[in-house]
Motif scaffolding. Sequence first.
Motif, PDB file in Angstrom:
ATOM      1  N   GLU A  60      10.922  -8.341   6.928  1.00 20.81           N
ATOM      2  CA  GLU A  60       9.821  -7.756   6.175  1.00 20.81           C
ATOM      3  C   GLU A  60       8.965  -6.836   7.021  1.00 20.81           C
ATOM      4  O   GLU A  60       8.616  -5.725   6.587  1.00 20.81           O
ATOM      5  CB  GLU A  60       8.951  -8.884   5.601  1.00 20.81           C
ATOM      6  N   HIS A 114       3.715  -5.478   1.752  1.00 18.26           N
ATOM      7  CA  HIS A 114       4.487  -6.680   2.057  1.00 18.26           C
ATOM      8  C   HIS A 114       5.773  -6.707   1.243  1.00 18.26           C
ATOM      9  O   HIS A 114       5.947  -5.924   0.304  1.00 18.26           O
ATOM     10  CB  HIS A 114       3.668  -7.935   1.745  1.00 18.26           C
ATOM     11  N   CYS A 115       6.663  -7.633   1.610  1.00 17.10           N
ATOM     12  CA  CYS A 115       7.852  -7.933   0.815  1.00 17.10           C
ATOM     13  C   CYS A 115       7.830  -9.421   0.473  1.00 17.10           C
ATOM     14  O   CYS A 115       7.418 -10.247   1.295  1.00 17.10           O
ATOM     15  CB  CYS A 115       9.143  -7.634   1.577  1.00 17.10           C
ATOM     16  N   ASN A 116       8.279  -9.731  -0.699  1.00 18.57           N
ATOM     17  CA  ASN A 116       8.391 -11.109  -1.131  1.00 18.57           C
ATOM     18  C   ASN A 116       9.720 -11.715  -0.686  1.00 18.57           C
ATOM     19  O   ASN A 116      10.646 -11.006  -0.290  1.00 18.57           O
ATOM     20  CB  ASN A 116       8.317 -11.181  -2.661  1.00 18.57           C
ATOM     21  N   THR A 125       8.280  -6.313  -8.489  1.00 15.84           N
ATOM     22  CA  THR A 125       7.082  -5.884  -7.757  1.00 15.84           C
ATOM     23  C   THR A 125       5.847  -6.524  -8.358  1.00 15.84           C
ATOM     24  O   THR A 125       5.709  -6.605  -9.574  1.00 15.84           O
ATOM     25  CB  THR A 125       6.937  -4.349  -7.840  1.00 15.84           C
ATOM     26  N   GLU A 126       4.937  -6.984  -7.489  1.00 15.85           N
ATOM     27  CA  GLU A 126       3.652  -7.514  -7.937  1.00 15.85           C
ATOM     28  C   GLU A 126       2.580  -7.116  -6.938  1.00 15.85           C
ATOM     29  O   GLU A 126       2.865  -6.887  -5.760  1.00 15.85           O
ATOM     30  CB  GLU A 126       3.704  -9.033  -8.110  1.00 15.85           C
ATOM     31  N   THR A 127       1.362  -7.027  -7.415  1.00 19.70           N
ATOM     32  CA  THR A 127       0.262  -6.567  -6.565  1.00 19.70           C
ATOM     33  C   THR A 127      -0.954  -7.455  -6.765  1.00 19.70           C
ATOM     34  O   THR A 127      -1.341  -7.748  -7.896  1.00 19.70           O
ATOM     35  CB  THR A 127      -0.097  -5.101  -6.893  1.00 19.70           C
ATOM     36  N   ASN A 142       0.962  -0.577  -8.416  1.00 19.28           N
ATOM     37  CA  ASN A 142       2.067  -1.388  -8.928  1.00 19.28           C
ATOM     38  C   ASN A 142       2.934  -0.564  -9.880  1.00 19.28           C
ATOM     39  O   ASN A 142       4.169  -0.555  -9.772  1.00 19.28           O
ATOM     40  CB  ASN A 142       1.508  -2.618  -9.644  1.00 19.28           C
ATOM     41  N   GLU A 159      -5.930 -12.701  -6.292  1.00 15.10           N
ATOM     42  CA  GLU A 159      -5.426 -13.309  -5.054  1.00 15.10           C
ATOM     43  C   GLU A 159      -5.225 -14.814  -5.179  1.00 15.10           C
ATOM     44  O   GLU A 159      -4.379 -15.389  -4.490  1.00 15.10           O
ATOM     45  CB  GLU A 159      -6.365 -13.013  -3.891  1.00 15.10           C
ATOM     46  N   SER A 162      -1.743 -16.041  -5.546  1.00 17.49           N
ATOM     47  CA  SER A 162      -0.808 -15.899  -4.430  1.00 17.49           C
ATOM     48  C   SER A 162      -0.559 -17.264  -3.788  1.00 17.49           C
ATOM     49  O   SER A 162      -1.033 -18.296  -4.273  1.00 17.49           O
ATOM     50  CB  SER A 162      -1.370 -14.934  -3.384  1.00 17.49           C
ATOM     51  N   GLU A 179       3.216  -6.447  -3.022  1.00 17.50           N
ATOM     52  CA  GLU A 179       4.507  -7.072  -2.717  1.00 17.50           C
ATOM     53  C   GLU A 179       5.558  -6.144  -3.319  1.00 17.50           C
ATOM     54  O   GLU A 179       5.829  -6.168  -4.520  1.00 17.50           O
ATOM     55  CB  GLU A 179       4.591  -8.476  -3.316  1.00 17.50           C
ATOM     56  N   PHE A 182      11.521  -8.194  -3.530  1.00  9.61           N
ATOM     57  CA  PHE A 182      12.033  -9.389  -2.859  1.00  9.61           C
ATOM     58  C   PHE A 182      13.138  -9.002  -1.883  1.00  9.61           C
ATOM     59  O   PHE A 182      14.203  -8.539  -2.288  1.00  9.61           O
ATOM     60  CB  PHE A 182      12.549 -10.397  -3.886  1.00  9.61           C
TER      61      PHE A 182
END
Length: 212
Positions: A60, A114-116, A125-127, A142, A159, A162, A179, A182
């Motif tokens: 990542e 970041h990466c999930n 993808t999520e933010t 996003n 947050e 998360s 994020e 994945f």
Amino acid sequence: RAGDVCVRRFLGGESSESSKEAMSAKRIIFLDPGHGMGSRRAGIYDTGAGVKVNGKWIYEADVVMDWANELKTQLEVLGAKVIRSRINASDAAPLGHRVATAHQYECDTFISLHCNAATGTAFGTETFYRGAKNAALAKACNDAIVESLGMKDRGIKLESASQHSSLAVLNHPHACLIELGFIDHPQDRLKLTDEHLRLLACQAIAEAILKH
């Protein structure tokens, strides 16, 4: 980092450059490629999530460094100044110092990349964001990734949704944590590591950031 600031000068009478300047409006953007050297412990390289593919590890921290570099370029094309929390794998950037660095350089927006990772089956993808005032920034970033890469839209989330009750990087007043996808999902990983797709996505993200 003083050496990481790119200052653009614009010449009068050039409509394309004038439009770029209007969009950037002297913006100073802080880009935070997550993890990296000294993120949690001095002298230790925090790889973040990782997956072994054909005998080679993909981490990542390295993927998001590539994204931060490309996003920096695209923001500068649009006339913004850019500061990064780290500039390469050996550049130490303690997690607890990153927001302070952004304040030091008077950055108006903080974007953490970041990466999930999960079980290899989750994707998209999520933010994450803090407070209603940052929802529009999070959604714009996003949407830019989802639309440019054809990612599953996992949406924007507070947050508290998360893995942590709070995210240190969201202490900046205008921030979101993206994020990107994945890293352990084959299709997401292909998109995240494709140079051309990264360019397209970063062009879209840069425009989204400067509109918010």
